[in-house]
Scaffold this active site. Structure first.
Site, PDB file in Angstrom:
ATOM      1  N   TRP A 100       0.834  -1.205   0.000  1.00 44.41           N
ATOM      2  CA  TRP A 100       0.000   0.000   0.000  1.00 44.41           C
ATOM      3  C   TRP A 100       0.866   1.251   0.000  1.00 44.41           C
ATOM      4  CZ3 TRP A 100      -4.096  -1.682  -1.908  1.00 44.41           C
ATOM      5  CH2 TRP A 100      -4.677  -2.871  -1.485  1.00 44.41           C
ATOM      6  N   ASP A 167      -1.987   6.762   6.130  1.00 45.65           N
ATOM      7  CA  ASP A 167      -2.996   5.804   5.674  1.00 45.65           C
ATOM      8  C   ASP A 167      -3.275   4.873   6.850  1.00 45.65           C
ATOM      9  OD1 ASP A 167      -4.458   3.730   4.594  1.00 45.65           O
ATOM     10  OD2 ASP A 167      -3.008   3.204   3.040  1.00 45.65           O
ATOM     11  N   LYS A 191     -12.026  -1.871   6.202  1.00 46.11           N
ATOM     12  CA  LYS A 191     -11.136  -2.660   7.048  1.00 46.11           C
ATOM     13  C   LYS A 191     -11.597  -2.650   8.501  1.00 46.11           C
ATOM     14  CE  LYS A 191      -8.404  -3.722   3.602  1.00 46.11           C
ATOM     15  NZ  LYS A 191      -7.629  -2.659   3.004  1.00 46.11           N
TER      16      LYS A 191
HETATM   17  C1  LIG Z   1      -6.930  -2.152   1.769  1.00 46.55           C
HETATM   18  C2  LIG Z   1      -5.974  -1.059   1.937  1.00 46.55           C
HETATM   19  C3  LIG Z   1      -5.856  -0.032   0.990  1.00 46.55           C
HETATM   20  C4  LIG Z   1      -6.666  -0.003  -0.290  1.00 46.55           C
HETATM   21  O1  LIG Z   1      -7.968   0.327   0.001  1.00 46.55           O
HETATM   22  P1  LIG Z   1      -9.078   0.508  -1.136  1.00 46.55           P
HETATM   23  O2  LIG Z   1     -10.183   1.144  -0.360  1.00 46.55           O
HETATM   24  O3  LIG Z   1      -9.389  -0.853  -1.639  1.00 46.55           O
HETATM   25  O4  LIG Z   1      -8.528   1.396  -2.178  1.00 46.55           O
HETATM   26  C5  LIG Z   1      -4.963   0.977   1.237  1.00 46.55           C
HETATM   27  N1  LIG Z   1      -4.214   0.995   2.341  1.00 46.55           N
HETATM   28  C6  LIG Z   1      -4.287   0.023   3.273  1.00 46.55           C
HETATM   29  C7  LIG Z   1      -3.424   0.089   4.485  1.00 46.55           C
HETATM   30  C8  LIG Z   1      -5.170  -1.037   3.092  1.00 46.55           C
HETATM   31  O5  LIG Z   1      -5.254  -2.008   4.015  1.00 46.55           O
END
Ligand SMILES: *Cc1c(COP(=O)(O)O)cnc(C)c1O
Length: 354
Positions: A100, A167, A191
């Site tokens: 990511w 993030d 998540k």
């Molecule tokens: C799943 C995830 C993403 C991507 O998320 P999307 O909503 O599918 O674009 C980005 N960063 C982290 C840490 C993730 O676990």
């Protein structure tokens, strides 16, 4: 009976949230209309959006501190681009802790110089780089608090005057942090907060409006803030379910409460991984994630037996990410301690069988 859902994402949600959400799909607020067939400008839905935005700030302790919360679309992946579009003038610093983070770096490169200040690529991202420095003249420092795929989690963040951008997709609302240290936090809902389809972005307003480039309307944070997250039709269902999940968390006692539960779940599983000679953890111990625990069997020939045992016990979503293999137990906020106990019992049964 509901399965023990260890899915990495979309994730387990509280049963009472699923029940309320299904009621709302049929009859929202006793209005004899479905939540997903009313105007997003109706009073009923505007209240949902307002509540969702204020709960997010409240849970993080960021009310009245110059922050705004918005719910956007395009997933956390679009934020990789939007962060750079809105904040990168010349140079940004990134910490590379896995897939990511790497995707975020890739997007930022289109907007300026990207300095990778640290990387754990040399060991397949099985640890968090430490001892790196963030240059004082960087526009911002970007990091990923929890590597969902490999199972590492940042336990500390750099002391710096540079804007921190994070993030937090896979550990938002899971642990207490000094959230005021961050100028921008984003998280895809699926998540640890709700269903897929919306992304929470929390922004300290004063950092915006400083780049010279023209920003396309839908990629401009200032537009989304000014339009109160209604620049276009929002993901009404995803925002509603996220709101219910945040309300559920607040009623339980907020992040302080859930962090204790999360620590108990993680301790229970990691203790077993370390004790049981049939299993071994994948990442450096000090960087282990409380959200996604990854491990492998020491004897690969036991795989079939173990897989049958856990699936028969009602466990779901335990397979590791295709790029890592082994197993990944995702223990998001809504996963009960009891589910982790069921997994640990199976691990012990496997040991007894051998
Ligand atoms: C799943 C995830 C993403 C991507 O998320 P999307 O909503 O599918 O674009 C980005 N960063 C982290 C840490 C993730 O676990």
């Amino acid at each position: 009976m509901k399965k023990h859902n260890f899915s990495a994402g979309p994730c387990i949600l509280p049963q009472e949230v699923l029940e309320k959400a299904s009621e709302a799909v049929l009859n929202f607020n006793d209005d004899d209309l479905s939540l997903i067939e009313i105007s997003h400008r109706s009073k009923s839905f505007v209240e949902v959006m307002e509540k969702a935005r204020s709960l997010a700030l409240e849970l993080l302790g960021l009310e009245n501190k110059g922050y705004k919360a918005v719910f956007l679309q395009g997933g956390a992946s679009l934020e990789f681009l939007m962060v750079a579009y809105n904040l990168l003038h010349k140079k940004a610093a990134y910490l590379n802790t896995g897939t990511w983070a790497n995707n975020a770096i890739k997007e930022a490169k289109a907007f300026g110089e990207v300095l990778e200040v640290g990387s754990s690529k040399d060991k397949d991202f099985n640890y968090i780089p430490k001892g790196y420095t963030v240059p004082e003249d960087a526009d911002y420092f970007h990091c990923t608090s929890n590597n969902t795929i490999v199972g590492t989690q940042m336990k500390a963040f750099p002391e710096t005057n540079v804007s921190l951008v994070c993030d937090m997709s896979s550990d938002i609302f899971s642990r207490q942090l000094d959230f005021e240290k961050f100028d921008l936090i984003y998280a895809g809902a699926q998540k640890n907060m709700g269903p897929a389809g919306t992304t929470l972005v929390i922004i300290k307003e004063e950092i915006l409006g400083k780049v010279e480039r023209q920003i396309p309307t839908m990629l401009d944070y200032q537009v989304h803030i000014a339009k109160e997250s209604m620049a276009n039709t929002p993901s009404v269902f995803a925002v509603y379910v996220s709101m219910l999940t945040m309300q559920w968390l607040k009623d339980l006692g907020g992040i302080k409460f859930i962090e204790e539960v999360n620590n108990k779940k993680a301790a229970l599983l990691y203790t077993e991984i370390d004790r049981n000679s049939l299993f071994t953890g994948i990442v450096a111990k000090e960087d282990r994630s409380t959200m996604n625990a990854t491990f492998t069997l020491t004897d690969a020939s036991l795989k079939e037996t173990f897989d049958v045992m856990w699936s028969t016990a009602g466990i779901s979503g335990l397979n590791g990410h295709r790029s890592v293999g082994g197993y990944r137990a995702s223990m998001y906020n809504a996963l009960p301690l009891y589910s982790v106990q069921v997994l640990v019992d199976i691990m012990q049964e496997l040991e007894a069988k051998k």
